[in-house]
Design a protein around this motif. Structure first.
Motif, mmCIF file in Angstrom:
data_model
loop_
_atom_site.group_PDB
_atom_site.id
_atom_site.type_symbol
_atom_site.label_atom_id
_atom_site.label_comp_id
_atom_site.label_asym_id
_atom_site.label_seq_id
_atom_site.Cartn_x
_atom_site.Cartn_y
_atom_site.Cartn_z
ATOM 1 N N ALA A 163 -7.053 0.516 4.410
ATOM 2 C CA ALA A 163 -6.395 1.795 4.128
ATOM 3 C C ALA A 163 -6.185 2.607 5.399
ATOM 4 O O ALA A 163 -5.137 3.241 5.580
ATOM 5 N N ASP A 165 -3.638 8.752 1.555
ATOM 6 C CA ASP A 165 -4.484 7.750 0.913
ATOM 7 C C ASP A 165 -5.415 7.093 1.931
ATOM 8 O O ASP A 165 -6.564 6.771 1.629
ATOM 9 N N GLY A 198 -4.372 14.780 -6.417
ATOM 10 C CA GLY A 198 -5.080 13.957 -5.446
ATOM 11 C C GLY A 198 -6.566 14.241 -5.461
ATOM 12 O O GLY A 198 -7.062 14.997 -6.294
ATOM 13 N N SER A 240 0.827 -1.213 0.000
ATOM 14 C CA SER A 240 0.000 0.000 0.000
ATOM 15 C C SER A 240 0.857 1.258 0.000
ATOM 16 O O SER A 240 0.565 2.224 -0.708
ATOM 17 N N ALA A 252 0.945 3.942 -3.012
ATOM 18 C CA ALA A 252 0.389 5.267 -2.718
ATOM 19 C C ALA A 252 1.091 6.312 -3.579
ATOM 20 O O ALA A 252 2.326 6.332 -3.676
ATOM 21 N N ARG A 253 0.308 7.165 -4.175
ATOM 22 C CA ARG A 253 0.855 8.137 -5.124
ATOM 23 C C ARG A 253 1.124 9.462 -4.425
ATOM 24 O O ARG A 253 0.189 10.124 -3.973
ATOM 25 N N ALA A 306 -8.467 9.384 2.645
ATOM 26 C CA ALA A 306 -9.274 9.830 1.508
ATOM 27 C C ALA A 306 -10.697 9.297 1.629
ATOM 28 O O ALA A 306 -10.903 8.119 1.960
ATOM 29 N N ALA A 360 2.279 9.899 1.519
ATOM 30 C CA ALA A 360 1.234 9.533 0.556
ATOM 31 C C ALA A 360 0.306 8.473 1.131
ATOM 32 O O ALA A 360 -0.910 8.499 0.886
ATOM 33 N N ARG A 367 -14.550 5.596 0.026
ATOM 34 C CA ARG A 367 -14.270 4.168 -0.062
ATOM 35 C C ARG A 367 -15.349 3.379 0.679
ATOM 36 O O ARG A 367 -15.932 3.844 1.632
#
Length: 551
Positions: free
Chosen positions: A219, A205, A458, A81, A85-86, A208, A201, A211
């Motif tokens: 997460a 994430d 994002g 993860s 993660a970006r 966020a 990140a 979800r």
């Protein structure tokens, strides 16, 4: 060896030491993960050699093995993860080398003089700052190979600097920034930065929204683990970056150091002018569905006006005879338009493309397209609220005619009617804002994926950086009454809408700006005293009983 060289060497060693401390935290986390597995290996090895026998130790061995398997699986999931993660990428406008060969040549010559690797690319940002940005993450490489990991960082330059600064000043300001590429190329520092950015990140994430429960729980757990590691890394990461910046500053002292001291004054001046231009000039246009397409060119006008008004800035305008840094671009107008649109999206939340309700506007069109429309829109809203409150018209003969006298008579009446009207105006503005289309990351261009500068930022909603806090009902009412007065002045006294580079929309009477309207309007709105405004109207020649054209 000079004092500068010694300080640079000490700063580099301190930065490397902090980077190694960060990597040791990563190693300790890995050691904690593999400890149950190591204990399980020892227990099974001891059992195979005839030690620690019996049903009790057999149970301990299998229990420890189960714990080790669970820990390894959880750690593997967290590691995947974090790796996937970006990291957020600063929204910028890329500058291709074909579009700015002189700028790339300046930066490479500067890197050669400093003895550091040259940045891999250049990008512009609508802000008064410059920095290096690592874009080697797989999500930012666009499918490039493994060799992209060793690519130098991207140099991000604040677009107002290019238009306000001269070429020599820009080179002096960029010297310590470009000098930072040397630390970015160090493997330990690069690895430590990737580790910290991955954790950051993962935290973003994990928090966020949007979800389902099946994805939100893993997460959130990953975010919790990453947050623990970030707390342990906080001090070392901050000190590492501080040492890197100090090292780069020392290295850059041999390049245009005297000029850099003078150029720093221009940085502060550019920031002041850019802030005034965005909040006073651009923001009213954005609220009217128009975005100024030459913000960077406008900052030159704003700073020139600031230099004229402020005696502390005397002499700064004499620099305008030298070559501006924007001449380093082949098409400065195109770059200005792209950064202006990006600024509108970042600071206001506008769409990614122009349309009927979101159109570019030149500075020559600003008074008619923005100022006049703003005044008449607010005046129309004011009269709609008065109609909803049942306020009688000032003219019994023609009740449909909107006049300034109606507003003044209502606010000057007994019982403090201003508070009720202010609440009505605030509610009307809120309704109009709610009816506007909500901008967000989904509003992207129709071009290929990755073309939008906000694609890699994002899921945060726009605007990312609101310029002003919400206004109170009294402030909104004062703005609407002032707009009504300006409409009456234009329609009955021959005044005209204008643009002030530092204060935004302006009322021009006989070609001169009238900046004394705020005080009499506030006296009417807050105190219910119409006399100061009546005196102002008589001086300008405005007829409050005459009809006003609304939108």
């Amino acid at each position: 060896m000079s004092g500068i060289d010694v300080g640079e060497e000490l700063g580099a060693r301190a930065a490397q030491a902090r980077a190694l401390a960060l990597l040791r935290i990563r190693s300790r986390a890995l050691a904690v993960v593999i400890t149950p597995a190591a204990v399980a290996v020892v227990l099974f090895a001891a059992g195979a050699q005839g030690h620690l026998g019996g049903p009790v130790w057999d149970g301990v061995r299998w229990a420890v093995l189960g714990v080790a398997v669970v820990v390894l699986l959880v750690a593997a999931a967290v590691a995947v993860s974090v790796a996937r993660a970006r990291p957020a990428l600063s929204p910028t406008v890329p500058v291709a080398e074909e579009g700015a060969p002189d700028l790339y040549r300046l930066v490479r010559d500067l890197a050669d003089r400093l003895g550091v690797p040259a940045p891999s690319a250049i990008a512009l940002t609508p802000d008064c700052d410059s920095w290096l940005e690592d874009r080697t993450h797989r999500a930012h490489r666009g499918g490039a190979g493994r060799e992209a990991r060793n690519t130098a960082p991207v140099l991000v330059i604040g677009s107002p600097f290019l238009w306000w600064m001269r070429v020599a000043e820009l080179r002096a300001v960029l010297a310590p920034v470009v000098a930072g590429t040397d630390s970015s190329a160090h493997p330990d520092i690069a690895a430590a930065r990737r580790f910290v950015r991955g954790l950051d990140a993962a935290v973003a994430d994990g928090s966020a929204p949007g979800r389902g429960a099946l994805r939100a729980v893993p997460a959130a757990f990953t975010g919790w683990v990453a947050r623990l590691l970030l707390r342990a890394c906080r001090e070392h990461a901050a000190e590492m970056e501080r040492c890197v910046a100090a090292t780069a500053s020392m290295r850059a002292q041999g390049v245009d150091y005297a000029l850099r001291i003078a150029a720093q004054e221009q940085v502060g001046l550019a920031y002041a002018g850019w802030d005034r231009l965005l909040t006073r000039v651009a923001l009213p246009a954005w609220r009217m569905g128009r975005w100024p397409s030459r913000l960077d060119a406008g900052v030159v006008s704003a700073l020139t006006e600031l230099s004229r008004r402020d005696r502390l800035a005397d002499g700064f305008t004499s620099r305008l005879g030298e070559r501006p840094a924007c001449d380093l671009l082949e098409e400065p107008g195109i770059a200005d338009e792209a950064t202006s649109l990006l600024a509108a999206r970042l600071f206001h939340g506008g769409p990614a493309e122009s349309g009927p309700d979101w159109a570019p506007v030149d500075w020559q069109q600003y008074p008619d397209e923005v100022v006049d429309r703003k005044w008449r829109t607010e005046a129309a809203r004011l009269h709609r609220v008065l109609d909803a409150m049942g306020v009688p018209p000032a003219s019994v003969a023609d009740p449909a005619v909107p006049t300034l006298a109606r507003v003044m008579e209502h606010l000057a009446g007994p019982g403090g009617p201003g508070e009720e009207l202010a609440a009505g105006i605030g509610a009307a503005v809120a309704r109009d804002d709610a009816q506007a289309p909500a901008p967000g990351p989904a509003q992207q261009t129709a071009s290929a994926a990755g073309a939008d500068p906000l694609d890699l930022w994002g899921p945060d909603p726009l605007p990312l950086f609101p310029l002003q806090p919400p206004r109170t009902g009294t402030e909104l009412l004062a703005d609407h009454v002032a707009a009504m007065v300006c409409c009456a002045a234009v329609d009955t006294a021959g005044a005209a809408p204008g643009l002030d580079w530092l204060d935004g929309p302006a009322l021009l009477v006989d070609g001169e700006r009238r900046a004394d309207l705020a005080v009499p309007v506030l006296s009417l709105v807050e105190d219910g005293d119409p006399d100061p405004l009546r005196s102002w109207l008589a001086e300008v020649g405005v007829r409050s009983d005459k009809p006003v054209r609304l939108v």
